[in-house]
Design a protein around this motif. Structure first.
Motif, PDB file in Angstrom:
ATOM      1  N   ASP A   1      26.711 -74.821 104.390  1.00 17.22           N
ATOM      2  CA  ASP A   1      26.157 -74.940 103.048  1.00 17.22           C
ATOM      3  C   ASP A   1      26.935 -74.007 102.119  1.00 17.22           C
ATOM      4  O   ASP A   1      27.445 -72.981 102.564  1.00 17.22           O
ATOM      5  CB  ASP A   1      24.671 -74.550 103.072  1.00 17.22           C
ATOM      6  N   GLU A   2      27.008 -74.336 100.868  1.00 16.24           N
ATOM      7  CA  GLU A   2      27.684 -73.512  99.863  1.00 16.24           C
ATOM      8  C   GLU A   2      29.058 -73.071 100.350  1.00 16.24           C
ATOM      9  O   GLU A   2      29.384 -71.897 100.399  1.00 16.24           O
ATOM     10  CB  GLU A   2      26.854 -72.256  99.545  1.00 16.24           C
TER      11      GLU A   2
ATOM     12  N   THR B   1      21.447 -80.021 100.387  1.00 14.69           N
ATOM     13  CA  THR B   1      20.919 -79.413 101.600  1.00 14.69           C
ATOM     14  C   THR B   1      19.889 -80.340 102.244  1.00 14.69           C
ATOM     15  O   THR B   1      19.854 -80.514 103.456  1.00 14.69           O
ATOM     16  CB  THR B   1      20.292 -78.045 101.266  1.00 14.69           C
TER      17      THR B   1
HETATM   18 MG    MG Z   1      21.732 -76.231  98.775  1.00 15.57          MG
END
Ligand code: MG
Ligand code: ADP
Ligand code: ZN
Length: 602
Positions: free
Chosen positions: A261-262, A209
């Motif tokens: 993200d993810e 991130t």
């Molecule tokens: Mg992350």
């Protein structure tokens, strides 16, 4: 809901006040001699009345003898009707001076209208409330399909690659992406295709991130940030429409970056059927694929995605033209760990003697997030002790705290338990010291930490990316060092060894089923686990071997454990005086550091 109840309460209070005021008006009568209508009619018929003033339902009567009287009639019924109903003759009415007061009229108007008006208003208000309520829901329903992606505020987004330590290759790869965004013509001119998707792969906390944020900071373009789980909501179909909305917005502000993200939250293999509601995920994933395929060469949008579960991702995502670039971020090695510590130590007052290299040395396997957490723990401990500068001791203590949980000095062992724990830990330490392929002992302690009564930390001499069969064989013996020591010196074992047993069983199983290191079962894997490479949790295991093989695997695991126990028992039995030395020192001092331990052993 509370809001509504409050509003209604206010409304009712208001009504009550109005009613109260009106009830006052109603009983507002003078104390003059009041007569009944029947008396009034009599008086009229006997020509006694000179003048009647009508004020609402109050009749102000002046008699010919100047006497004043009042009377009341029904509301809404005109006096003339009233008199007619009582058969008063027209001449008699004409003979009187009848005045209808102005205000009386308006008063009457109010008293006639209000009974209708107030319930009316009440109902209107009610409808209005309900409309608003419904509209609120509607409004929210309308925005459900919107992506809710956050556009990073560039003022606040001051992250650059300088804020990310280590991860050299990853940074190089991403720097290319930044170039694409900044100078697309340069690449298009020579016919280079701009990559559409870049997938960041790495264990949790390795800075995926963080890197994505740094890319946005470097590229200085708009950056749409959304988490995979935000696509999946209560309502089916929301995910897909959110994807559509997100890409629509992004296209308007191209060149830009979309960061998902993810992504494993939506990008799991379709039809895998893990964790319910996969229809919704499939739709969302399909939509992402459709949108990415829809890019032409002129669309300067790069989709960045991050995951720590590449093994569960749908192969369609990884196909060329989609996330064909994959940037792997490894756990940091010693040099990178020191650099990461350096970044996080910047705003913390460290004592002069704190050597971040030493800290890095002692933290193999720590991720960037762990290291950040480690320095934060040290800062918290320092502040709690009302100190101004973070001492070396505190930092080293924080390592163990992050590793094993906090020290529980209040967790007082009885003499007997203390002795058993000392022998148990000494067993681990001694075996680790004696076996050539085991990691050297770094610290032995019988102070309880987290859930362990004591602990032995052994660290590799250098960072290891690979482990060999002999490493595993020796580590298994070390794991059983505690168990063997308890058995030798007390004749029985305690529950204190249970965690060691779990670890050794797992390790033995991996040797056989994952690493292909077993002679009997040969170089193949057994069972398809949905993990291993990146520290995900085991979800399930699909068996791809026969019942007979399962038996053989169990047999081999038992063999490894038995062999490890033999080695540990032999090592400890042969070095009983070294054992006693360690135990004595542990009971005296509770903790032995590396140097003291090595001196004791030599
Ligand atoms: Mg992350
Ligand atoms: P993830 O890979 O799970 O997305 P993050 O990017 O959220 O990990 O990292 C968590 C935190 O760890 C970051 O906010 C940062 O403080 C720290 N961190 C991780 N890697 C690094 C690094 N290479 N350099 C500096 N800090 C890092
Ligand atoms: Zn143990």
């Amino acid at each position: 809901m509370k809001e509504i109840i409050k509003k209604f309460a206010i409304f009712f209070l208001f009504l009550a006040i109005i009613a109260f005021i009106f009830s006052f008006f109603g009983t507002d009568s003078e104390e003059s001699n009041e007569i009944s209508i029947a008396t009034l009619i009599q008086e009229i018929n006997s020509d006694e009345v000179a003048k009647i003033e009508v004020q609402g339902n109050v009749l102000d009567i002046t008699l010919k003898n100047e006497e004043h009287q009042t009377s009341k009639k029904e509301t809404g019924e005109p006096l003339s009707d009233l008199l007619k109903n009582y058969d008063v003759s027209a001449e008699k009415i004409a003979a009187m001076d009848i005045n209808v007061g102005e205000e009386a009229n308006s008063g009457m108007l109010w008293t006639t209208i209000l009974p209708f008006l107030i319930p009316g208003l009440f109902i209107i208000a009610l409808i209005w409330f309900m409309m608003r309520q419904v509209q609120g829901v509607n409004n929210r329903a309308m925005t459900f399909g919107q992506s809710g992606a956050k556009v990073a505020d560039r003022q606040k987004q001051k992250f650059t690659f300088n804020d990310v330590a280590g991860a050299k290759e990853a940074k190089e790869d991403l720097f290319e992406i930044v170039e694409f965004l900044k100078h697309p013509q340069k690449f298009i001119a020579i016919g280079a295709k701009i990559p559409k998707g870049v997938l960041l792969l790495g264990a949790p906390g390795t800075g995926k991130t963080l890197l994505a944020r740094a890319v946005s900071g470097e590229a200085k373009g708009p950056f749409f940030h959304i988490s995979g789980s935000e696509f999946v909501e209560m309502f089916v179909g929301v995910g897909a429409s959110r994807v559509r909305d997100l890409f629509k917005k992004a296209k308007k502000s191209a060149p830009c970056i979309i960061f998902i993200d993810e992504i494993d939250a939506v990008g799991r293999q379709r039809g895998a059927g893990l964790g319910g509601s996969h229809d919704e995920r499939e739709q969302t994933l399909n939509q992402i694929l459709v949108e990415m395929d829809g890019f032409d060469n002129q669309t300067n949008i790069i989709v960045l995605a991050a995951t720590n579960r590449p093994d569960v991702l749908d192969p369609a995502l990884l196909r060329p033209g989609r996330f064909d670039r994959q940037v792997v971020i490894d756990l940091p090695d010693m040099k990178d760990r020191a650099a990461i510590l350096g970044i996080h130590a910047k705003d913390k007052p460290l004592a002069k003697n704190v050597d971040l290299k030493v800290v890095a040395q002692r933290t193999p396997g720590f991720s960037g997030a762990d290291l950040a957490n480690l320095l934060n723990e040290a800062a918290i401990m320092t502040a709690r002790d009302n100190k101004k500068i973070i001492e070396e001791e505190t930092v080293l203590n924080a390592i163990e705290r992050v590793l094993l949980g906090r020290e529980r000095k209040s967790h007082i062992l009885s003499e007997k338990e203390k002795k058993i724990t000392a022998y148990h830990e000494a067993g681990h330490a001694l075996v680790a010291h004696m076996l050539p392929n085991a990691d050297p002992v770094h610290k032995v302690s019988i102070i309880a930490r987290g859930r362990a009564a004591g602990y032995t930390i052994s660290l590799p001499r250098e960072d290891k990316k690979m482990q060999s069969y002999s490493d595993f064989i020796d580590s298994m013996a070390v794991l059983l060092g505690g168990y063997a020591a308890e058995k030798i010196f007390f004749g029985e074992v305690t529950t204190g060894a249970s965690n060691d047993l779990k670890k050794i069983t797992n390790l033995a199983r991996q040797i056989v089923t994952q690493f292909g290191m077993d002679e009997k079962l040969g170089p193949r894997t057994f069972g398809q686990k949905e993990e291993m490479v990146f520290l995900g949790k085991e979800i399930h295991e699909r068996r791809d071997y026969s019942e007979k093989t399962a038996e053989a695997i169990d047999q081999e695991i038992s063999n490894y454990v038995g062999q490890a126990l033999k080695t540990a028992t032999k090592t400890i039995s042969e070095e009983k005086d070294k054992m006693e030395k360690i135990v004595q020192m542990l009971i005296d001092k509770e903790t032995i550091e590396k140097e003291a331990f090595e001196k004791l052993m030599s």
